[in-house]
Design a protein around this motif. Structure first.
Motif, mmCIF file in Angstrom:
data_model
loop_
_atom_site.group_PDB
_atom_site.id
_atom_site.type_symbol
_atom_site.label_atom_id
_atom_site.label_comp_id
_atom_site.label_asym_id
_atom_site.label_seq_id
_atom_site.Cartn_x
_atom_site.Cartn_y
_atom_site.Cartn_z
ATOM 1 N N TYR A 176 51.848 -14.911 29.594
ATOM 2 C CA TYR A 176 50.431 -15.027 29.257
ATOM 3 C C TYR A 176 50.238 -15.726 27.915
ATOM 4 O O TYR A 176 51.121 -15.720 27.044
ATOM 5 C CB TYR A 176 49.773 -13.648 29.228
ATOM 6 N N ALA A 177 49.071 -16.325 27.759
ATOM 7 C CA ALA A 177 48.704 -17.001 26.520
ATOM 8 C C ALA A 177 48.396 -15.969 25.435
ATOM 9 O O ALA A 177 48.062 -14.812 25.743
ATOM 10 C CB ALA A 177 47.497 -17.902 26.758
ATOM 11 N N PRO A 178 48.478 -16.357 24.159
ATOM 12 C CA PRO A 178 48.300 -15.395 23.062
ATOM 13 C C PRO A 178 46.946 -14.698 23.043
ATOM 14 O O PRO A 178 46.835 -13.584 22.525
ATOM 15 C CB PRO A 178 48.476 -16.269 21.810
ATOM 16 N N HIS A 179 45.921 -15.327 23.613
ATOM 17 C CA HIS A 179 44.588 -14.726 23.563
ATOM 18 C C HIS A 179 44.336 -13.727 24.699
ATOM 19 O O HIS A 179 43.264 -13.129 24.762
ATOM 20 C CB HIS A 179 43.511 -15.821 23.615
ATOM 21 N N VAL A 180 45.305 -13.544 25.579
ATOM 22 C CA VAL A 180 45.165 -12.587 26.674
ATOM 23 C C VAL A 180 45.671 -11.218 26.217
ATOM 24 O O VAL A 180 46.807 -11.090 25.764
ATOM 25 C CB VAL A 180 45.942 -13.046 27.924
ATOM 26 N N PHE A 186 34.189 -7.765 25.491
ATOM 27 C CA PHE A 186 33.665 -8.177 26.778
ATOM 28 C C PHE A 186 33.396 -9.676 26.779
ATOM 29 O O PHE A 186 33.084 -10.268 25.746
ATOM 30 C CB PHE A 186 32.371 -7.415 27.099
ATOM 31 N N GLY A 187 33.510 -10.277 27.961
ATOM 32 C CA GLY A 187 33.155 -11.675 28.142
ATOM 33 C C GLY A 187 34.348 -12.570 28.379
ATOM 34 O O GLY A 187 35.504 -12.193 28.196
ATOM 35 N N GLY A 188 34.075 -13.792 28.810
ATOM 36 C CA GLY A 188 35.108 -14.795 28.966
ATOM 37 C C GLY A 188 35.560 -14.996 30.398
ATOM 38 O O GLY A 188 35.320 -14.174 31.288
ATOM 39 N N HIS A 189 36.234 -16.113 30.591
ATOM 40 C CA HIS A 189 36.722 -16.529 31.909
ATOM 41 C C HIS A 189 38.241 -16.630 31.853
ATOM 42 O O HIS A 189 38.794 -17.281 30.974
ATOM 43 C CB HIS A 189 36.122 -17.886 32.271
ATOM 44 N N LEU A 190 38.926 -15.976 32.777
ATOM 45 C CA LEU A 190 40.386 -15.955 32.826
ATOM 46 C C LEU A 190 40.861 -16.794 34.005
ATOM 47 O O LEU A 190 40.426 -16.594 35.140
ATOM 48 C CB LEU A 190 40.887 -14.517 32.984
ATOM 49 N N LYS A 191 41.787 -17.720 33.728
ATOM 50 C CA LYS A 191 42.386 -18.533 34.791
ATOM 51 C C LYS A 191 43.820 -18.056 35.023
ATOM 52 O O LYS A 191 44.618 -17.973 34.085
ATOM 53 C CB LYS A 191 42.380 -20.012 34.409
ATOM 54 N N VAL A 192 44.121 -17.760 36.268
ATOM 55 C CA VAL A 192 45.394 -17.164 36.635
ATOM 56 C C VAL A 192 46.061 -18.020 37.704
ATOM 57 O O VAL A 192 45.406 -18.487 38.641
ATOM 58 C CB VAL A 192 45.205 -15.729 37.184
ATOM 59 N N ASP A 232 46.019 -24.995 30.698
ATOM 60 C CA ASP A 232 45.239 -25.118 31.927
ATOM 61 C C ASP A 232 45.012 -23.763 32.590
ATOM 62 O O ASP A 232 44.029 -23.581 33.307
ATOM 63 C CB ASP A 232 45.943 -26.055 32.909
ATOM 64 N N VAL A 233 45.934 -22.830 32.392
ATOM 65 C CA VAL A 233 45.758 -21.450 32.856
ATOM 66 C C VAL A 233 46.126 -20.509 31.720
ATOM 67 O O VAL A 233 46.810 -20.900 30.762
ATOM 68 C CB VAL A 233 46.604 -21.137 34.112
ATOM 69 N N ASP A 234 45.658 -19.273 31.818
ATOM 70 C CA ASP A 234 45.892 -18.283 30.764
ATOM 71 C C ASP A 234 47.011 -17.299 31.103
ATOM 72 O O ASP A 234 47.575 -16.663 30.208
ATOM 73 C CB ASP A 234 44.610 -17.474 30.525
ATOM 74 N N LEU A 235 47.337 -17.194 32.378
ATOM 75 C CA LEU A 235 48.253 -16.150 32.830
ATOM 76 C C LEU A 235 48.953 -16.630 34.091
ATOM 77 O O LEU A 235 48.325 -17.209 34.973
ATOM 78 C CB LEU A 235 47.447 -14.871 33.132
ATOM 79 N N ILE A 236 50.271 -16.409 34.164
ATOM 80 C CA ILE A 236 51.014 -16.782 35.366
ATOM 81 C C ILE A 236 51.879 -15.617 35.837
ATOM 82 O O ILE A 236 52.374 -14.824 35.032
ATOM 83 C CB ILE A 236 51.905 -18.029 35.170
ATOM 84 N N ALA A 237 52.035 -15.544 37.153
ATOM 85 C CA ALA A 237 52.931 -14.554 37.744
ATOM 86 C C ALA A 237 54.301 -15.174 37.973
ATOM 87 O O ALA A 237 54.437 -16.394 38.058
ATOM 88 C CB ALA A 237 52.350 -14.063 39.072
ATOM 89 N N THR A 238 55.312 -14.321 38.040
ATOM 90 C CA THR A 238 56.675 -14.731 38.391
ATOM 91 C C THR A 238 57.207 -15.787 37.430
ATOM 92 O O THR A 238 57.545 -16.912 37.816
ATOM 93 C CB THR A 238 56.743 -15.250 39.847
ATOM 94 N N ALA A 239 57.283 -15.416 36.172
ATOM 95 C CA ALA A 239 57.876 -16.314 35.176
ATOM 96 C C ALA A 239 59.377 -16.452 35.438
ATOM 97 O O ALA A 239 60.041 -15.506 35.857
ATOM 98 C CB ALA A 239 57.639 -15.779 33.770
ATOM 99 N N ASN A 240 59.892 -17.649 35.200
ATOM 100 C CA ASN A 240 61.318 -17.916 35.386
ATOM 101 C C ASN A 240 62.114 -17.268 34.256
ATOM 102 O O ASN A 240 61.841 -17.518 33.081
ATOM 103 C CB ASN A 240 61.556 -19.427 35.391
ATOM 104 N N PRO A 241 63.111 -16.430 34.589
ATOM 105 C CA PRO A 241 63.908 -15.799 33.530
ATOM 106 C C PRO A 241 64.524 -16.811 32.566
ATOM 107 O O PRO A 241 64.692 -16.514 31.375
ATOM 108 C CB PRO A 241 64.993 -15.055 34.306
ATOM 109 N N ARG A 242 64.848 -18.016 33.062
ATOM 110 C CA ARG A 242 65.460 -19.043 32.213
ATOM 111 C C ARG A 242 64.496 -19.594 31.174
ATOM 112 O O ARG A 242 64.915 -20.226 30.205
ATOM 113 C CB ARG A 242 66.009 -20.173 33.077
#
Length: 512
Positions: A478-482, A32-38, A237-247
């Motif tokens: 996503y970043a390794p800690h997610v 539990f805990g922490g702040h997630l930037k998306v 700067d963020v931990d998780l992104i949507a719609t990653a580029n296949p390339r």
């Protein structure tokens, strides 16, 4: 008596539940805990906290942060009880909804049947601007039977009504809610800040009725620029992104970032308006469908992260997918013959695309090249993402849409292809199709329902003006800690509901 739990048992027993993909091994026990930037891929000043009006990915994420529905949809799009502990019907037309006890809104007031009645009926008011106005109109009456029991009578039987209630737009509000500068829901997070198109901050709801989320807070921003979004992830700067580029998938993986790939029913379609000049020619419509090089789009646009489509909206992983429908193939000679016969071969065809519709710009270029090889000129008009859905979508002779997965085939057909649907992109009208749809929603015989859906897919593929070259695979990075992300057939970022399941390893992501 038919209930939501009975439906799950039937589907499971029939072998109709399919996996959403291979799960990533958990990185230790959840903490539990922490702040997630998306970072989402789309942002706009028209973003809203009103669930009824929400229409883009970042809106849907906020909806799942702050609100709950009567029903939730799991990773396989199966309806699960949420605020409702039971939904029951004897005839698929009259439904009784039993609410859970001791659920409170963020302002501390208790959830009652009156809140549900208000929330459902407001979709029927044109002034609300609900995205689900057409579906809400099928509710003939909605009334409170007691403080925790609601009765809904539909205008016609619909066995998929529980799945409809799982659509995030049907989230439950407090009776009388008019102000949406903030959110007052029952969801796992409370709204601390909301600036449309810029930033949303959500804080953990300590009084949440369900399993408590692991995260203390979530910050959601939109970074429409693709490279900027990926750079934000790689720089921390963020931990998780949507719609990653296949390339960029291989590059991200080599640098230690994770990828979640989900085979979803999302598709980017080319819609030809059948009530406008070009679409009035059946030869023109069929010629364009034959001109689409689906395998090239799969390889060059999606880099293999998609499945071939066949101009009908049911994806291959669905238990109702028509496996015997002949696959339409790239046939330049046939396309040229049909386009010449239509009388439009010597004209320049306008083709409107936008970054707002995923990969539509690249698909338009592929189609333009294929057209040039048979002597058909196409003028590709790329328009900005902001305003595309209100100013261009469904308004141009040839344009692109981007359709999210829906929880049941009947709903997919109802929204996109029924003759009277406002979201019927090509304005296709087929009375036989409408009759089959009504029967599919009322039948208890699953074998009969499957045959009806097969027939409907054939009608759509051959007759409508919607061209579906591929079904996309959703890619989130996503970043390794997610930890805790998993594939979902419900859409990107676990059907926009990641915040209920994700945690951060170690001491990462300090609370703001």
């Amino acid at each position: 008596m038919f209930s939501i739990l009975d439906r799950r048992a039937v589907l499971k027993g029939a072998g109709l539940l399919v996996a959403g993909g291979t799960l990533r091994p958990a990185m230790g026990a959840p903490v539990f805990g922490g702040h997630l930037k998306v970072a989402g891929a789309v942002g706009s000043a028209s973003e809203t906290l009103d669930p009824a009006r929400q229409s883009m990915a970042t809106d849907y994420i906020r909806g799942h942060l702050f609100y709950d529905g009567l029903v939730s949809l799991d990773d396989r799009l199966t309806p699960r009880p949420a605020l409702a502990e039971a939904l029951e019907s004897d005839d698929f037309q009259t439904w009784h909804i039993q609410l859970r006890r001791h659920i409170r809104f963020h302002d501390g007031t208790a959830l009652t049947a009156e809140d549900v009645v208000f929330s459902l009926l407001r979709h029927q008011a044109p002034t609300t601007g609900s995205q689900q106005y057409a579906l809400a109109r099928t509710m003939q009456s909605v009334r409170a039977v007691s403080s925790l029991l609601v009765e809904v009578v539909l205008e016609a039987p619909n066995s998929d009504f529980p799945a409809i209630l799982g659509i995030s737009n049907f989230a439950i509000l407090k009776d009388g809610t008019r102000n949406f500068r903030t959110a007052n829901g029952t969801g796992p997070f409370r709204c601390q800040e909301f600036t449309p198109g810029i930033r949303t901050v959500a804080l953990k709801n300590p009084d949440f009725w369900g399993a408590p989320p692991y995260l203390d807070s979530v910050e959601l921003i939109a970074i429409p620029d693709e490279m900027a979004r990926h750079n934000a992830l790689m720089s921390g700067d963020v931990d998780l992104i949507a719609t990653a580029n296949p390339r960029l998938v291989q590059m991200l993986q080599k640098n230690g970032f994770g990828i979640v790939e989900s085979p979803v029913g999302t598709y980017t379609d080319l819609s030809i308006r059948l009530d406008q000049r070009y679409g009035r020619s059946a030869d023109f419509v069929e010629g364009i469908k034959c001109l689409l090089n689906r395998e090239q789009i799969r390889q060059s646009v999606f880099l293999g992260f998609s499945r071939i489509g066949n101009d009908q909206p049911i994806p291959p992983e669905s238990p109702y997918f028509n496996t015997q429908l002949s696959q339409r193939r790239h046939d330049p000679e046939k396309a040229r013959f049909l386009l010449k016969r239509s009388g439009f071969l010597n004209e320049t065809i306008p083709l409107v695309c936008s970054p707002a519709a995923l990969a539509s710009v690249d698909i338009a270029v592929v189609l333009q090249y294929a057209a040039s090889r048979i002597g058909q000129k196409m003028a590709v008009q790329r328009v900005p993402a902001d305003g595309y859905w209100t100013q261009y979508w469904m308004k141009t002779p040839l344009g692109f849409g981007n359709i999210n997965p829906r929880p049941a085939p009947s709903l997919t057909f109802e929204v996109g292809f029924a003759s009277k649907s406002p979201w019927n992109e090509s304005r296709w009208c087929n009375p036989q199709f409408d009759t089959l749809l009504r029967e599919a929603k009322s039948t208890r015989d699953d074998a009969r329902k499957r045959q009806l859906y097969w027939d409907m897919q054939a009608l759509v593929s051959s007759g409508s003006g919607v061209c579906i070259p591929n079904f996309t695979n959703s890619l989130d990075a996503y970043a390794p800690h997610v930890c805790g992300l998993r594939p979902s057939q419900a859409g990107q970022l676990m059907g926009y509901d990641f915040a209920r399941s994700v945690w951060l390893s170690g001491s990462r992501g300090q609370k703001i």
